[in-house]
Design a protein around this motif. Sequence first.
Motif, PDB file in Angstrom:
ATOM      1  N   MET A  70     -19.042   1.516   6.465  1.00 58.15           N
ATOM      2  CA  MET A  70     -20.520   1.553   6.489  1.00 58.15           C
ATOM      3  C   MET A  70     -20.902   2.961   7.573  1.00 58.15           C
ATOM      4  SD  MET A  70     -22.771   0.968   4.484  1.00 58.15           S
ATOM      5  CE  MET A  70     -24.225   1.783   4.364  1.00 58.15           C
ATOM      6  N   GLU A  71     -20.247   2.866   8.761  1.00 59.79           N
ATOM      7  CA  GLU A  71     -20.222   3.695   9.732  1.00 59.79           C
ATOM      8  C   GLU A  71     -20.079   5.176   9.267  1.00 59.79           C
ATOM      9  OE1 GLU A  71     -19.799   3.746  14.686  1.00 59.79           O
ATOM     10  OE2 GLU A  71     -17.956   3.894  13.098  1.00 59.79           O
ATOM     11  N   LEU A  72     -18.696   4.968   8.557  1.00 57.13           N
ATOM     12  CA  LEU A  72     -18.016   6.372   8.230  1.00 57.13           C
ATOM     13  C   LEU A  72     -19.079   6.854   7.290  1.00 57.13           C
ATOM     14  CD1 LEU A  72     -16.065   8.369   7.675  1.00 57.13           C
ATOM     15  CD2 LEU A  72     -14.717   7.086   6.111  1.00 57.13           C
ATOM     16  N   LEU A  73     -19.747   6.256   6.232  1.00 60.06           N
ATOM     17  CA  LEU A  73     -20.322   6.783   5.060  1.00 60.06           C
ATOM     18  C   LEU A  73     -21.777   7.353   5.692  1.00 60.06           C
ATOM     19  CD1 LEU A  73     -20.045   4.013   2.571  1.00 60.06           C
ATOM     20  CD2 LEU A  73     -18.797   5.952   2.494  1.00 60.06           C
ATOM     21  N   ILE A  74     -22.052   6.748   6.611  1.00 55.67           N
ATOM     22  CA  ILE A  74     -23.526   7.146   7.202  1.00 55.67           C
ATOM     23  C   ILE A  74     -23.191   8.515   8.121  1.00 55.67           C
ATOM     24  CG2 ILE A  74     -25.006   6.651   8.902  1.00 55.67           C
ATOM     25  CD1 ILE A  74     -25.103   3.782   8.313  1.00 55.67           C
ATOM     26  N   LEU A  75     -22.006   8.573   8.892  1.00 53.36           N
ATOM     27  CA  LEU A  75     -21.450   9.662   9.562  1.00 53.36           C
ATOM     28  C   LEU A  75     -21.660  10.879   8.683  1.00 53.36           C
ATOM     29  CD1 LEU A  75     -18.852   8.859  12.175  1.00 53.36           C
ATOM     30  CD2 LEU A  75     -20.813  10.472  12.370  1.00 53.36           C
ATOM     31  N   LEU A  76     -20.862  10.703   7.393  1.00 53.81           N
ATOM     32  CA  LEU A  76     -20.778  11.717   6.421  1.00 53.81           C
ATOM     33  C   LEU A  76     -22.165  12.358   6.228  1.00 53.81           C
ATOM     34  CD1 LEU A  76     -17.824  10.243   4.241  1.00 53.81           C
ATOM     35  CD2 LEU A  76     -17.645  12.143   5.975  1.00 53.81           C
ATOM     36  N   ASP A  77     -22.937  11.450   5.564  1.00 59.29           N
ATOM     37  CA  ASP A  77     -24.421  11.702   5.232  1.00 59.29           C
ATOM     38  C   ASP A  77     -25.082  12.468   6.278  1.00 59.29           C
ATOM     39  OD1 ASP A  77     -26.252  11.147   2.986  1.00 59.29           O
ATOM     40  OD2 ASP A  77     -27.424  10.285   4.628  1.00 59.29           O
TER      41      ASP A  77
END
Length: 313
Positions: A70-77
């Motif tokens: 989830m953290e990675l997805l939010i970082l990418l976003d």
Amino acid sequence: MAAPDLKVFSGSSHPGLAQEICDCLGIPLGRSHVVRFSNENLKIKIEENVREMDVFVVQTSAPPLSEGIMELLILLDALKHSSARRVTAVLPYFPYARSDKKDEPRISITARLMADLLATAGADRVLTIDLHSPQIQGFFSMPADQLTAVPVLCEELAKGDLRDTVIVAADVGEAKDAGRFAKQLHLPIAIVDKRRTGDDENAIARAIIGEVRGKRCLLVDDEIATGGTIFSAAEFLLSEGATSVSAAVVHPVLSGKAYERLAGSKLERLLVTNTIPIPDGKKADRIQVLSVAPLIAEAIMRIHDGRSVSALF
Ligand code: R5P
């Protein structure tokens, strides 16, 4: 080596590796800030300008796994919304890589779901190391570069005494990779016939294809999770007349009872890489960790410059 429009950010799964990559590249680690609210929602703020930059985000698959994803997805976003020109998700150990096929009715192919989620979140490319099966690259609608840590492991192994050594694939699926070790180290090869029953994570070595009697066996595998595969194979090889057994494995997942099993096993040495962090308190004497930071840094530089990545393997 530094390039002004190149930035590397890190999730919280393996900041040490991200820092090492930045050290190899001669650039500072990008600054971001995570806020965890009382309702467990995350907010991530990129704390420096990334407009029109070539950005790499390092996040490996390690506990707490779901939170890391989830953290990675939010970082990418966040990076996409901050106008980065291109964003590459760097996943040294790819999450859910073993869920790559529908080998039972009504189950998810979660590795494919991961690929779709990365694309939805804004990744333009993916960079990873030794996928459980190379076909996973086909799950991505964007370019996906798969590096291999086999040369990193071989370089270290070549420093030792390899007389009377045989490379042993921990299971039939690992035979191809074992062939790469054998080729680089000029050694013969054997293969363990491993069977699993259901989801109990108990792997049983049942037979050996190849000659191991009187040999020093070097087991190779893409990952060691609960250790069922490696430790059962080690016992079996010794019972078949091997004089010693060591193992070289790319991803040290070391989950479940792996450390207890290692303590009780006759495995001489376990050589792994740092695609996954090993907590300080768990670093056992017999585990030797090699860094993949130089390999990842070189791949990042090549992607950034538009040079061949396959030249690395
Ligand atoms: C399986 O096909 C993989 O190559 C590894 O052998 C497996 O993931 C290792 O898992 P464990 O250590 O739990 O036996």
